[in-house]
Design a protein around this motif. Structure first.
Motif, short mmCIF file in Angstrom:
data_model
loop_
_atom_site.label_atom_id
_atom_site.label_comp_id
_atom_site.label_asym_id
_atom_site.label_seq_id
_atom_site.Cartn_x
_atom_site.Cartn_y
_atom_site.Cartn_z
N PRO A 1 66.45 48.00 90.55
CA PRO A 1 67.84 48.43 90.75
C PRO A 1 68.26 49.55 89.80
N LEU B 1 70.43 52.73 90.82
CA LEU B 1 71.70 53.06 90.15
C LEU B 1 71.71 54.51 89.68
N GLY C 1 71.13 46.33 87.23
CA GLY C 1 72.08 46.23 88.33
C GLY C 1 72.14 44.85 88.93
N LYS D 1 78.12 37.45 89.11
CA LYS D 1 79.49 37.91 89.18
C LYS D 1 79.58 38.92 90.32
N ALA E 1 84.50 42.63 89.02
CA ALA E 1 85.03 42.58 87.66
C ALA E 1 86.35 41.82 87.58
N LEU E 2 86.85 41.39 88.72
CA LEU E 2 88.13 40.69 88.73
C LEU E 2 87.91 39.19 88.77
N VAL F 1 80.43 41.14 99.44
CA VAL F 1 81.77 41.64 99.80
C VAL F 1 82.60 40.50 100.40
N ALA G 1 83.81 38.37 97.69
CA ALA G 1 84.87 39.06 96.95
C ALA G 1 86.23 38.88 97.61
N TYR H 1 78.15 52.39 94.79
CA TYR H 1 76.92 51.63 94.59
C TYR H 1 76.78 50.48 95.59
N ARG I 1 86.30 52.38 98.15
CA ARG I 1 87.30 52.37 97.08
C ARG I 1 87.60 50.96 96.58
N VAL I 2 87.62 49.98 97.49
CA VAL I 2 87.80 48.61 97.03
C VAL I 2 86.61 48.21 96.14
N SER J 1 84.54 50.23 94.40
CA SER J 1 84.55 50.96 93.13
C SER J 1 85.67 50.47 92.22
N ALA J 2 86.80 50.16 92.79
CA ALA J 2 87.94 49.72 91.98
C ALA J 2 87.67 48.39 91.31
N THR J 3 86.83 47.57 91.94
CA THR J 3 86.60 46.21 91.44
C THR J 3 85.20 46.03 90.87
N ASP J 4 84.42 47.11 90.82
CA ASP J 4 83.02 47.02 90.37
C ASP J 4 82.25 45.96 91.15
N MET J 5 82.37 46.01 92.43
CA MET J 5 81.67 45.04 93.28
C MET J 5 80.16 45.26 93.19
N ARG J 6 79.40 44.17 93.06
CA ARG J 6 77.94 44.28 92.92
C ARG J 6 77.24 43.75 94.15
N LEU K 1 91.35 56.77 92.21
CA LEU K 1 90.52 56.05 93.18
C LEU K 1 90.39 56.83 94.48
N VAL L 1 85.86 55.55 88.63
CA VAL L 1 86.69 54.41 88.24
C VAL L 1 85.82 53.36 87.55
N ARG M 1 90.61 49.85 84.87
CA ARG M 1 91.21 48.53 85.10
C ARG M 1 91.96 48.08 83.84
N ASP N 1 94.80 40.50 87.57
CA ASP N 1 93.62 40.83 88.36
C ASP N 1 93.93 40.83 89.86
#
Lengths: 209, 209, 209, 209, 209, 209
Positions: free
Chosen positions: B123, B127, C21, C26, C29-30, C58, C61, C105, C191-192, C194-199, D151, D158, D163, D173
């Motif tokens: 990964p 990244l 990565g 988690k 990040a929220l 997702v 999330a 990402y 954008r959702v 990136s805004a939340t650092d979704m992995r 964003l 971001v 955040r 959050d």
């Protein structure tokens, strides 16, 4: 529009500030002790002194490591001086147009002087620095610089159509390689110069005006 | 989210189109006849075959002219493999982060594979290609990549403050040179690759996944 | 160009850093406590487990709120899976090309895998991530992605002429809607994410290579 | 600064051109036959007529397909009207600031009117359209819009720090999710509207001035 | 889509915040004491009061220095009101399209009102503010605004080809000068306004809606 | 690095192309017949001839219309020559830094010469043209140019914080106005010059080198 034109007048006005770009005592912002020149490189430096009257600062900057200096010199001389379908002036025009996009002080000063010298046309050097699109260029020159500028600013957009425009302007596949290689090279050196705050030899400023 | 996962199913769906990136028969869009390899370069190509199992296409692309090939190989090997304060992985991370900014297909494929291999962390390679800011990086790695990314996108804004951030992250002046030189180098090769539509060896795609 | 290729070698080199990565523990990040799944959503998650072997992150999330999760799933499934003049692969290609412009990402990993799977052509997935312009595409595919890319980067410049190019490439008005809707949707989810650092689920990385 | 202010004078000057934005006869540039409304959607359209006096054109645009219309309405109503830590005005302010970045005519007209109405402060609606940075905002509002604007323009930049600034401004959050989701949603609808040349109902122009 | 439409309702919602754009007590963020008006300028201010009902804030902003105010007024009145091949409406359309590119609150408010008034077409004013490309324009108007927008955003790319497009649209060389001069002028005033946080007279907001 | 330095050699190389920037026979690309100079303007032109040895081409460009010429001269002379907290050199530095951002050939040539003359430091003129950030500037000069550059490139982002930085550097509110006004003025003239392909008097090139 009514400036004092006498040298004394200008000197007086200038007393409040030191010269802005002229600190030749230091070549870059990095403290890197010069290595001992290899015989090859010593001979090359001597040749620069003889032919140009000085060693270009970029060479002094690389001289902390002989492997790096040699590799740089080999690539530079091949690209800018070896036989090519592009004239030396054309290669210098690419160098300056690329450096203008990247706003690289070192390369604009050194290669702007080269364009003035090789062309015998001082405003041409200025035009390459300021905005090559404002110059009166041949179709060939314009196609060459448009390709180099696009390749510099948005390389991901360069496609077959762009190569096609070079071919229409009379460039061979080998010429296209050379345009790309010169433009690529200055995209490298612009960044090494900007990253290290490399300062040009002050002698360039007055050349071929 | 409910895709056919069988290999046969995928093959069937794919019948309507040829493979999109896998035309190894051609290295670049330029027709440049290969020159005869010098003994040095022949030995180097043989070493690539032996160690990697193939000759990287970028070397084949430069092989129309031995002076150009030699200069490229000398500079590449010095930058990426010679002793440095930067690890080989760090240098490859810079290569990929720079190539991602420039969206260079060739370099992202070849050096993305290198990051996956050297790190043992697939990964991480992804990244670097996709957005290095999303990676869990050490402060040192992040400072290094932020410098390389700024130097790539807006070299004219790089100043003493940026060098200061590298020093705070523990980099020496020599390290700063190396970061700049590697970032600069890939700004060159990205453009040569994009200008010529250079295609990576397809073997990279499956490496170290 | 001379990297250690053994798995043990890579592991050793990697000891100094954790995987970059791969923190599936988690999802974002929220800190948002999962809500109780409605029967519909529980059934949907079960179907994901059955067909994919996992629940895409997702969905986890969005699972803090059933109204949001349901609305997202309804829109996603309609756009990506319902009958359309665009094939599922075409819709995934748009997803990745848009996500590449936005350097997201999560979406690049998840939908890059989908392009590899649906096409049976792993490099095509890479090309969508890296630079779709470097792919060997049909005129139809290219027109579709050019529209999606412009709509992503400079939506204010999209005009009748752009729709005209889609029509010339054989797309109907309904197809144009679908291209716009899929491109728009990923401009939202990028954008959702990136805004939340979704992995992304780490399983995607190895799929269909 | 000395313009004719009489209505007759303006009408006379205007005879040479038709009204520029007011062609309500057509909702988008795409020819898509309306589908039969489902009972749910028919009821929803009736409620719009009753409460607003008209059916917003975006709903008419989606009405060629009931699955798409329902999914859009469900997501819209959840985001903009359901309970949230963000007031309805705050959500509309995000909608307009995002749409201003994307220069989306439809959304700026419709949601600019909403900001004027909900705030009772007509210039606030204009400020969101023109440049939210010029508005006299609370720290909370400013942090929220700065996040939404970044964003929108550069989602790849971001990070946790962004955040963190929202948390410092008092957002939870869950609030951060909602800011991201609303900003993301309008990044979608802006693109669907621009891609299809969606035209706003002309009634919005005069509302709450 | 279900907002309270009563004035009382809006007032109540608004109690938590002061009006966002309406602080007429202060014209700019700079504290510059007004100079005594020269007889010429006093007469001009009186004429503004008589014809417009107010003195535009930009004039008050310049009134700390009579030489600057006079020069500004002379240039403004020549450009916007003197005979020209461009109608007054066309000049105002340029003013707003330029100001939209620069996102200048002052000029968008003041000259957006002028477009609404001179055209008798309120949505046209909104379109110039939001995205002139979405307006139904004549070829002549569109060519004029495309030139002004390019000249604003990327003046270095303007060339003979751009002037050629204006000539094809029927503009004379004198008209081209006027388009350039008006676009240039608002590129100046946009920056003076943004640099000083100049606030428009609130009366503009309700004009010609 | 080994160029022919003799004048004859340069002339020979140059035979294949006409001079690139030196067509003084034409001031702009527009055919606009000169108007009869008013007594004031005739006196002003005579004063230019006497003090500078030539009439700047920008004045000839405006001389097709006496109202436009007078307004331009009045504003120019007030901004650049009238008493101000900014020295004449500082105003010229702003002129060049702004013109560099806009890549305006005319203004860079004419005002680059002015910076060289007024400072008595030729490299300072080059630095303003090439990248003011590379110059050794006082804090005051740097703050001034940073403000002017931001105001040029992204005026919508200029806020109280930016004015605060000028105040910290010692500028008064009146000085801030003057910085804004000079930067704004050159944003105007850059665009008039670029729109009309205005060519500088060739005499500037050799001045104060």
């Amino acid at each position: 529009m009514g400036k004092s034109n006498t040298k004394a007048g200008r000197k007086a006005q200038n007393q409040r500030r030191p010269a802005a770009g002229d600190d030749d005592h230091k070549v870059t912002a990095l403290k890197l002790a010069p290595a001992e020149l290899t015989p090859d490189m010593a001979a090359y430096f001597a040749k620069c002194e003889e032919k140009l009257g000085f060693v270009p600062n970029v060479l002094k900057a690389y001289a902390f490591d002989m492997a790096k200096l040699s590799a740089f010199v080999a690539m530079y001389n091949d690209l800018m001086l070896a036989p090519s379908g592009l004239s030396k002036l054309e290669r210098e025009m690419i160098a300056v147009a690329v450096s203008a996009q990247n706003r690289c002080y070192y390369c604009l000063v050194a290669h702007g002087a080269a364009v003035r010298q090789l062309s015998g046309d001082p405003p041409l050097g200025e035009l390459m620095v300021m905005n090559y699109r404002a110059a009166r260029l041949s179709n060939r020159e314009r196609a060459m610089l448009d390709f180099a500028a696009k390749l510099t600013a948005e390389p991901w957009l360069v496609e077959e159509e762009d190569r096609g425009r070079l071919r229409e302007a009379g460039f061979s596949d080998r010429d296209i390689w050379d345009i790309a290689a010169v433009a690529g090279f200055f995209n490298m050196t612009n960044r090494v110069a900007s990253a290290t705050d490399m300062r040009p030899n002050s002698v360039y400023h007055g050349q071929a005006r």
